[in-house]
Design a protein around this motif. Structure first.
Motif, PDB file in Angstrom:
ATOM      1  N   VAL A 247     -17.780  -1.910  -3.865  1.00 40.32           N
ATOM      2  CA  VAL A 247     -16.916  -1.594  -5.004  1.00 40.32           C
ATOM      3  C   VAL A 247     -17.744  -1.198  -6.223  1.00 40.32           C
TER       4      VAL A 247
ATOM      5  N   GLY B 187     -10.089   3.840   0.205  1.00 40.76           N
ATOM      6  CA  GLY B 187     -11.081   3.175  -0.637  1.00 40.76           C
ATOM      7  C   GLY B 187     -12.199   2.553   0.189  1.00 40.76           C
ATOM      8  N   PRO B 188     -13.288   2.140  -0.459  1.00 47.10           N
ATOM      9  CA  PRO B 188     -14.481   1.693   0.261  1.00 47.10           C
ATOM     10  C   PRO B 188     -14.340   0.362   0.998  1.00 47.10           C
TER      11      PRO B 188
ATOM     12  N   GLU C 188     -18.733   2.587  -5.898  1.00 43.22           N
ATOM     13  CA  GLU C 188     -17.594   3.452  -6.152  1.00 43.22           C
ATOM     14  C   GLU C 188     -17.207   3.465  -7.625  1.00 43.22           C
TER      15      GLU C 188
ATOM     16  N   PHE D 293     -11.083  -0.745   2.140  1.00 43.71           N
ATOM     17  CA  PHE D 293      -9.809  -0.805   2.856  1.00 43.71           C
ATOM     18  C   PHE D 293     -10.050  -0.901   4.363  1.00 43.71           C
TER      19      PHE D 293
ATOM     20  N   HIS E 291      -5.853  -4.877   1.349  1.00 42.62           N
ATOM     21  CA  HIS E 291      -6.914  -4.161   2.065  1.00 42.62           C
ATOM     22  C   HIS E 291      -7.344  -4.874   3.353  1.00 42.62           C
TER      23      HIS E 291
ATOM     24  N   ARG F  47      -7.572   0.346  -7.268  1.00 45.75           N
ATOM     25  CA  ARG F  47      -7.559   1.577  -6.470  1.00 45.75           C
ATOM     26  C   ARG F  47      -8.615   1.518  -5.375  1.00 45.75           C
ATOM     27  N   LEU F  48      -9.672   0.775  -5.611  1.00 50.22           N
ATOM     28  CA  LEU F  48     -10.749   0.656  -4.623  1.00 50.22           C
ATOM     29  C   LEU F  48     -10.292  -0.074  -3.367  1.00 50.22           C
ATOM     30  N   PHE F  49      -9.192  -0.815  -3.462  1.00 52.89           N
ATOM     31  CA  PHE F  49      -8.657  -1.553  -2.305  1.00 52.89           C
ATOM     32  C   PHE F  49      -7.675  -0.720  -1.487  1.00 52.89           C
ATOM     33  N   GLU F  50      -7.297   0.442  -2.000  1.00 50.53           N
ATOM     34  CA  GLU F  50      -6.219   1.211  -1.388  1.00 50.53           C
ATOM     35  C   GLU F  50      -6.707   2.019  -0.189  1.00 50.53           C
TER      36      GLU F  50
ATOM     37  N   GLY G   6      -3.184   3.906 -10.031  1.00 51.57           N
ATOM     38  CA  GLY G   6      -3.195   3.302  -8.723  1.00 51.57           C
ATOM     39  C   GLY G   6      -1.816   2.744  -8.419  1.00 51.57           C
TER      40      GLY G   6
ATOM     41  N   ASN H 197       0.841  -1.193   0.000  1.00 56.40           N
ATOM     42  CA  ASN H 197       0.000   0.000   0.000  1.00 56.40           C
ATOM     43  C   ASN H 197       0.878   1.246   0.000  1.00 56.40           C
TER      44      ASN H 197
END
Length: 218
Positions: free
Chosen positions: A213, A197-198, A216, A200, A136, A191-194, A116, A98
């Motif tokens: 996900v 993000g929603p 988002e 993480f 995440h 990028r959603l896992f970073e 990302g 990360n």
């Protein structure tokens, strides 16, 4: 007539800090052959491996990678700038790292907001196939939250990548260690896992994860 299962992919974990040994341990318990390496001699991590990831073979990084089908990149992100891309050329690489400036400080390589963090990893590891997962979920939770398939308490982990075959192979690992794999069809979607993000740091079942996900990404 014999019913022979396909051999499991061999996994090499690069990094023996907090994250690497946990991933090695849960993969071994799921039936995978696992080797692990750090930046120095294998003897330096032999004891920690014996305690934290019993069954994982400590190796020189080059030896571990050579024999592996999947390489887990679990090094501190600030060390990636000096990581040798040729070490993992031709390999499927799981990126668990990360970019979190409060922890790692500002890393110039990862400041390009067009991408990302795993896309930046892929650009540097241009001869490898990068898949993003594990990043995440807290390493201390990864082992505790495993559940068998079908359990109502089973949680989800996201798997993002540009190569469908690579994503499927990594998703199989995720399923076997005790999570429902939610596939995202591009590395950019990782990028959603970073951080921020929603999903993480969240502990979600599959349906909740998919909703998070999807909203988002919409």
């Amino acid at each position: 007539m014999s019913d022979r299962a396909m051999p499991s992919p061999r996994i090499a974990v690069l990094g023996a800090g907090h994250v690497g040994p946990v991933i090695a341990r849960v993969a071994i318990e799921a039936g995978y052959h696992v080797t692990i390496s750090a930046s120095g001699e294998p003897e330096r991590i032999a004891l920690i491996t014996q305690i934290l990831a019993p069954g994982a073979g400590p190796r020189w990084a080059a030896d571990a990678v050579r024999d592996a089908d999947i390489v887990v990149l679990a090094i501190p992100l600030h060390k990636f700038a000096v990581f040798d891309p040729t070490l993992v050329a031709g390999k499927l690489v799981i990126d668990t790292m990360n970019y979190w400036p409060p922890t790692d400080g500002v890393q110039t390589m990862f400041e390009d907001r067009r991408y990302g963090s795993s896309e930046i990893v892929q650009l540097r590891l241009s001869q490898s196939t990068v898949v993003k997962t594990f990043n995440h979920k807290g390493y201390h939770e990864l082992e505790e939250e495993r559940r068998p398939a079908g359990s109502p308490e089973r949680r989800a982990l996201g798997v993002a990548g540009d190569d469908p075959g690579a994503v499927d192979l990594v998703a199989e690992v995720i399923e076997r260690i005790g999570y429902d794999a939610v596939r995202l069809e591009s590395l950019s979607a990782g990028r959603l896992f970073e951080p921020g993000g929603p999903v993480f740091g969240a502990s979600m079942r599959r349906a909740e994860f998919v909703r998070a996900v999807s909203v988002e990404a919409a």
